[in-house]
Structures are given as C-alpha cells and as structure tokens.
Design an enzyme around this catalytic site. Sequence first.
Site, PDB file in Angstrom:
ATOM      1  N   ILE A  30      43.082  47.048  40.934  1.00  0.00           N
ATOM      2  CA  ILE A  30      43.348  46.248  42.189  1.00  0.00           C
ATOM      3  C   ILE A  30      42.119  46.358  43.339  1.00  0.00           C
ATOM      4  O   ILE A  30      41.299  47.368  43.141  1.00  0.00           O
ATOM      5  CB  ILE A  30      44.564  46.428  42.691  1.00  0.00           C
ATOM      6  CG1 ILE A  30      44.858  48.051  43.041  1.00  0.00           C
ATOM      7  CG2 ILE A  30      45.643  46.132  41.650  1.00  0.00           C
ATOM      8  CD1 ILE A  30      46.177  47.978  43.713  1.00  0.00           C
ATOM      9  N   ASP A  31      41.842  45.319  44.079  1.00  0.00           N
ATOM     10  CA  ASP A  31      41.069  45.361  45.025  1.00  0.00           C
ATOM     11  C   ASP A  31      41.101  46.741  46.000  1.00  0.00           C
ATOM     12  O   ASP A  31      42.091  47.109  46.354  1.00  0.00           O
ATOM     13  CB  ASP A  31      40.898  44.192  46.035  1.00  0.00           C
ATOM     14  CG  ASP A  31      40.742  42.932  45.045  1.00  0.00           C
ATOM     15  OD1 ASP A  31      40.167  43.084  43.910  1.00  0.00           O
ATOM     16  OD2 ASP A  31      41.101  41.704  46.014  1.00  0.00           O
ATOM     17  N   ARG A  32      40.053  47.142  46.635  1.00  0.00           N
ATOM     18  CA  ARG A  32      40.242  48.370  47.482  1.00  0.00           C
ATOM     19  C   ARG A  32      40.920  47.815  48.603  1.00  0.00           C
ATOM     20  O   ARG A  32      41.743  48.799  49.182  1.00  0.00           O
ATOM     21  CB  ARG A  32      38.761  48.598  48.042  1.00  0.00           C
ATOM     22  CG  ARG A  32      38.568  49.492  49.077  1.00  0.00           C
ATOM     23  CD  ARG A  32      37.365  50.079  49.323  1.00  0.00           C
ATOM     24  NE  ARG A  32      36.530  49.237  50.200  1.00  0.00           N
ATOM     25  CZ  ARG A  32      36.565  49.217  51.419  1.00  0.00           C
ATOM     26  NH1 ARG A  32      37.110  50.217  52.101  1.00  0.00           N
ATOM     27  NH2 ARG A  32      35.701  48.397  52.070  1.00  0.00           N
ATOM     28  N   THR A  76      43.618  46.154  48.542  1.00  0.00           N
ATOM     29  CA  THR A  76      45.060  45.679  48.075  1.00  0.00           C
ATOM     30  C   THR A  76      45.618  47.168  47.875  1.00  0.00           C
ATOM     31  O   THR A  76      44.944  48.042  47.175  1.00  0.00           O
ATOM     32  CB  THR A  76      45.075  44.983  46.714  1.00  0.00           C
ATOM     33  OG1 THR A  76      44.254  43.768  47.183  1.00  0.00           O
ATOM     34  CG2 THR A  76      46.386  44.616  46.232  1.00  0.00           C
TER      35      THR A  76
END
Length: 296
Positions: free
Chosen positions: A139-141, A143
Amino acid sequence: MTRRPLPLCDGVPASRLQLPPGPWRTVLEALCARFPQIPQPIWESRFARGRVLAADEATPLAMDAAYRVGLEVAYYREVDEEPVVAAIERIVHMDAHLVVVDKPHGLPVVPAGGFVRQTLLHRLIERLDNPHLVPLHRIDRATAGLVLFSAEPGTRAAYQALFREGRIDKRYEALAPPLPHLTFPYVHRSRIERGVPFFRMRECAGVPNSETRIDVRERMSDCWRYRLEPVTGRKHQLRVHLAALGAPILHDPWYPELRETDAAAPALQLLAASLAFDDPRDGRRRRFDSQLRLQR
C-alpha cells in the site's frame, strides 16, 4: 515459481527491477536512464562494491554487464540523510507462515525514494529476526492499514497466488467529500496510466483496466466515510478514482492536483481496513481487521 532469496546488505533488503525494452548497451546505462535522479558515479560505485546483482543468480554484476530485455536486476538503495518516521507499526497476527501488520501513515512498505531503513519491511526483519519476510502486496506510504507478509519461503507461492488470482477480499475506508448525485453502491471503471510527474497516475481514454466498488458507510455534513473494494490493483487506483468522481480523499497532496506539503501536513485519510481469504494451506476462512481509525 518462488523467487531466489537475496541476501541483506547492512540489514537492508534488495530492490528489484526488470529491465524494460530500450537502446542501452549495458545494465549501467539502463539503470541511469531508469533513475535519472541518481548520478552515474553513484551507480558506478554500487557496481564496484557489489551492490548491483543479477537477481536470478544472486551474483554481483560487472560494470560493463550487457543489457538484456527482461533481465531482473537487484540493487541496494542508499541515502545520505533518511527522514525518521516516528509512528510505530502494530503486529495484528503472526505465525510460521504469515505476518499481518497495521502500518501507520507515512511509513513505506519497502525501500523507495529517500527511505531505506525507515520502512515497514526493514523494521520487521530486525524486530522478528527473519530475513525471509516478503510483503505479499503493498500500500502507498501515505496510506495506513493492513499489510500481509510471507514469513516462510516454502509456502510463499501459495499466498502470492491469492493476490494474483483475485482470491483475496480487500476493503478500504476513506474520508472524502459527499457525492449526493451518485446512487450507491457504485462501480467506477476507467483506464489508468502513468502520468506526469512520473509518480502520479491519470485516467485516460481507452479500454478500462481498473475497477473499484464504492459504498457509503457514514454520511457526515462535510465529508462521507466511504467503503472501497478494489477489484483491480492499479497504482493509486482508489485515490485516482475518487478524485475523478469529484471527491478527492481528504488531505491527498497528489490528486486531483499536485500540491506542496510538509511533514506537519495532515495524513491522507485512506485506510486498508480489512483482508479476508481462504487459507491455501488448510482452506479455513481468515479475516484480519485494522485497529486504526481515520480522523477528519
């Protein structure tokens, strides 16, 4: 097929890159073109110190190693000054095969950009003393929420297949402006491709390659709490889709427009809230829920 495990270097796991088609003569030229922000002398130093490998053999590449389309290269990131992420991850579940972790906002899953040691992967390898840990998804940094790790190479392929074959239910929550003109549940499909700058994505004309199921969990006056189920897994898909609908996720610095932020900026209000799947080892249903909560 399970990837060959690569050694840690100063406690840092290797990053991998499959070389794309291009006009380059050497691997060095290809890496300089792929990462123009990294000066060539730095790459030359990494080659000289054995920090660029042929991933399938786990052996160092020579400075003049010939370029080949599809060659998987492993390399070890280095940064001079790395930002410290104060937030702490929480282990939700751990057994001999799987580790499930609640990741805080702002902590990368794997080395990227200016982050090498301040990553979820590096922290877990040190904390659990297990160099075999590999994230099964990312998952994105920006998020927060659940990330599933393989802890045992022998069963890794079976769990990787859950994601590859779409046999895992992923649910997210997001806070974003109201969308009273839509009827929920709603399905958004579009074609997502790389945008400008390179780290952003964009919707464009063409056959859809992304799909998100959207519902509303709570209607507040200034924002709604959405439940998001990504059917596909395109980069930044949920952020791009909500922004395209006119409801960018609260505090998103990249969508719909790129804007400057600093370390004190509020966190992106996107949470990987739950993961559920039939365990490929014994068939039992497993579900994990994040203990984190979004805040306006």
